[in-house]
Each structure stands twice: as structure tokens, then as C-alpha cells.
Design an enzyme around this catalytic site. Structure first.
Site, PDB file in Angstrom:
ATOM      1  N   GLU A  21       0.827  -1.218   0.000  1.00  0.00           N
ATOM      2  CA  GLU A  21       0.000   0.000   0.000  1.00  0.00           C
ATOM      3  C   GLU A  21       0.855   1.260   0.000  1.00  0.00           C
ATOM      4  OE1 GLU A  21      -1.571   1.982   3.269  1.00  0.00           O
ATOM      5  OE2 GLU A  21      -1.145   0.399   4.713  1.00  0.00           O
ATOM      6  N   VAL A 101      -5.235   0.537   3.428  1.00  0.00           N
ATOM      7  CA  VAL A 101      -5.386  -0.923   3.453  1.00  0.00           C
ATOM      8  C   VAL A 101      -6.649  -1.317   2.690  1.00  0.00           C
ATOM      9  CG1 VAL A 101      -5.899  -2.897   4.958  1.00  0.00           C
ATOM     10  CG2 VAL A 101      -4.076  -1.287   5.575  1.00  0.00           C
ATOM     11  N   ASP A 133     -15.908   6.496  15.001  1.00  0.00           N
ATOM     12  CA  ASP A 133     -14.796   6.393  14.064  1.00  0.00           C
ATOM     13  C   ASP A 133     -14.251   4.970  14.018  1.00  0.00           C
ATOM     14  OD1 ASP A 133     -12.628   6.659  12.419  1.00  0.00           O
ATOM     15  OD2 ASP A 133     -11.804   8.434  13.414  1.00  0.00           O
ATOM     16  N   SER A 135     -12.444   2.398  11.203  1.00  0.00           N
ATOM     17  CA  SER A 135     -11.815   2.419   9.883  1.00  0.00           C
ATOM     18  C   SER A 135     -12.593   1.580   8.870  1.00  0.00           C
ATOM     19  CB  SER A 135     -10.394   1.877   9.991  1.00  0.00           C
ATOM     20  OG  SER A 135      -9.832   1.779   8.693  1.00  0.00           O
ATOM     21  N   LYS A 154      -2.728  -0.558  14.802  1.00  0.00           N
ATOM     22  CA  LYS A 154      -1.964   0.478  15.495  1.00  0.00           C
ATOM     23  C   LYS A 154      -2.450   0.643  16.925  1.00  0.00           C
ATOM     24  CE  LYS A 154      -2.857   3.122  12.130  1.00  0.00           C
ATOM     25  NZ  LYS A 154      -3.004   2.419  10.874  1.00  0.00           N
TER      26      LYS A 154
END
Ligand code: PSU
Ligand code: MN
Length: 314
Positions: A21, A101, A133, A135, A154
Site C-alpha cells: 500500500e 489498506v 470512528d 476504519s 496500530k
């Protein structure tokens, strides 16, 4: 879609390919370390016997495999941050964008690439119960056939919630030589994983089985950062809490949040998180290439077996 000559030739002969990526380069690391990292991970994939297909949108075209100048452009020029939901816009506008991703997984899958290496997947942000929020990586992984090699999610995220969300979406998360979900810069998160693999061959067998069973989602391979490069979780906890609070006070939300937090941590740790980030991406690239090679070997032994069992023609 535009394939580089090398990748289009590799597809024709069924050579092992690893997708890479570009958001980690363009929005996750400063220049020139991002360019050096991009080049190095391509080199690592080659050394391990596979071909690197770095993916980005350039002038509205989805590129699968970048040449030297294109990689340099991605690392140094302004790029949109493209999730899966932004791809159509970038293509229609003729824009330049780095793929997350989610967007990389989608493009790789439609290009027939089965293995993808990244740093860490996106997930459920801390405080998601009020901000919502989460992803787009998670929903994409639920519906995209690809194996993603990452160092977990993360540690700026809520890791237990991220794993719950993956489980809800029936996305298997298999620990590579670990029974714990790795926390990106740190090897350990304290969150257990129930699936574990100890070799690239085992992972390849699982990917083949996932496809044979008609399962259309991803396989997440969680590869902890190498021991010598890790930052123990307790050493980072304070910086992560502080950076998260600063982001809240500065009202940083949406697409900007992940890059902003990574940059704040880079500054707060005087570059330590960046060094760890580069090390874990390298290690993921190596494992992804080994998995891609194993998948190719499995496919060739199936073909050889089929030839052996075909009765001689009259
Ligand atoms: N891991 C990194 N740096 C990054 C990212 C992951 O080390 O920049 C990127 C990936 O591209 C991932 C994206 O898909 O962050 C997730 O962003 P968001 O939380 O906005 O979905
Ligand atoms: Mn988000």
C-alpha cells in the site's frame, strides 16, 4: 487499471506477487524515510522470491506496480488519502491518491493478487462509542478475498474492540508465532488470539482453505514486530494517551486522525515510533513474500499431481 510490465508478466506466468500500500508512505511517514522504506520493502519482497506490486492512483489510473519515478512521486507529492469509498472519485477526477489498506486490498483482489503486506490495519478508534470512528479497513476485509500481513492494528486504536469487530465480520486473525494480538510498535497487547500459525506454509494452507470453502473475506496475518525493534507497550502508553488527548483538543477527526496521531507520536518519541514502523513493515514484507511463494508452490504441486493422475491418452 494499469499493470507495470513486470507485474503483468508475473501474472501471466503465475509468479508470486505481493501487493503493497501507499498510504503508509504518503500519509504515515515523513519524506525521505518514506521513499527509502518503499524502496526497501520492494527489495525485500524480491529477495524472498516474489514481485512487489505497490499500488496507487496516478492521474486517475489505478497502478498495480510502480516504477522508480512513480514511487518517488507518491512519496514526495501531495496525494489524496484514498479509502475504498474514495476510489471512484479519484478515478473520475483524474486525481493522484495513495491507497489505504481498504483501497489497496480491493485493487489487489480485483487484480487477482492474493497476498498484501502493510504496517498495521485500521480499526476501531479509542472513543468510537461516541465518535463512531471505525476504519473502513474492517468492512473491506469482511468482503475482500486477500491475505493481509500486518503487525496487528496500530496501538492508537482500541485493540480489543478492533478484534471484536473483526470477529463480528468473520475475518480470521491468525497470529504468526504468537497467541496474542500484536500492538504494532509493541509485540504484545495482552489481547489473546485463538488462531496461530508457525510457518508461511501453514498460512498458505489456510488461505487456500478459505478460498476452497467459498469464504469471500480476508485472512489477517498478525506478525509481531521483531523483538530487537519493538517499543514495549508501557513505554508508549503515556505518549499515546497524550497524543489522543491533543487530537481531541485540536478537533482532529476523520481521515486526518490516523496520520495526525502517527506524526505526533513520531515527534513525541523523537523518531522512535518511525524506526519501529519501518522495521515492522520490512518484517511483514518478508513474511508476505514467503506466503506468496508457498501459495505458488502449493498450486504447482496440485498441477503436477493432476498431471500424474491423468491417464495416458490413446
Ligand atoms: N499503518 C501505518 N501507517 C498508516 C496506516 C497504517 O503504519 O498510515 C494507514 C493505512 O493505510 C490504514 C489507514 O489503512 O492508515 C487507516 O486509516 P483510517 O483510520 O482513517 O481508516
Ligand atoms: Mn476513520
Amino acid at each position: 487499471m494499469k499493470f507495470s510490465d513486470e507485474i503483468s508478466e508475473a501474472r501471466e506466468r503465475g509468479a508470486p506477487i505481493v501487493a503493497l500500500e501507499t498510504t503508509i508512505l504518503s500519509h504515515g511517514m515523513p519524506y525521505p524515510q518514506n521513499l527509502e522504506t518503499g524502496r526497501e520493502i520492494e527489495r525485500i519482497v524480491r529477495e524472498a522470491g516474489a514481485l512487489p506490486a505497490t499500488i496507487a492512483v496516478l492521474d486517475g489510473e489505478i497502478h498495480i506496480g510502480l516504477d522508480t519515478k512513480q514511487l518517488e512521486h507518491v512519496a514526495s507529492a501531495p496525494m489524496l488519502k484514498l479509502g475504498r469509498g474514495d476510489l471512484a472519485y479519484a478515478v473520475a477526477k483524474g486525481a493522484d491518491g495513495a491507497t489505504t489498506v481498504a483501497a489497496t486490498a480491493h485493487c489487489a483482489a480485483i487484480a487477482g493478487i492474493r497476498v498484501f503486506a502493510t504496517g498495521g490495519i485500521g480499526g476501531v478508534h479509542r472513543g468510537a462509542e461516541s465518535t463512531m470512528d471505525v476504519s473502513g479497513d474492517l468492512d473491506t476485509l469482511a468482503s475482500t478475498r486477500i491475505a493481509v500481513v500486518c503487525a496487528g492494528a496500530k496501538a492508537i486504536l482500541d485493540l480489543p474492540k478492533t478484534l471484536e469487530a473483526l470477529e463480528t465480520r468473520s475475518v480470521p486473525v491468525v497470529g504468526y508465532r504468537t497467541s496474542e494480538f500484536p500492538a504494532f510498535w509493541s509485540r504484545s497487547s495482552g489481547v489473546p488470539l485463538s488462531l496461530r500459525a508457525d510457518s508461511a506454509q501453514e498460512i498458505a494452507a489456510m488461505i487456500d482453505a478459505q478460498e476452497a470453502l467459498g469464504l469471500h473475506g480476508a485472512v489477517v496475518v498478525a506478525n509481531p514486530i521483531p523483538p530487537d525493534d519493538e517499543i514495549p507497550a508501557q513505554e508508549l502508553e503515556h505518549d499515546i494517551d497524550a497524543a489522543t488527548a491533543e487530537a481531541g483538543a485540536a478537533r482532529i477527526t476523520g481521515k486526518a486522525l490516523t496520520p495526525w496521531l502517527l506524526d505526533r507520536l513520531f515527534t513525541r518519541t523523537e523518531g522512535r515510533t518511525l524506526r519501529a514502523n519501518v522495521a515492522l513493515v520490512r518484517s511483514n514484507a518478508r513474511l508476505a513474500a514467503e506466503v506468496a511463494v508457498s501459495l505458488r508452490d502449493r498450486a504447482s504441486s496440485v498441477r503436477a499431481g493432476a498431471r500424474r493422475s491423468t491417464p495416458p491418452q490413446p
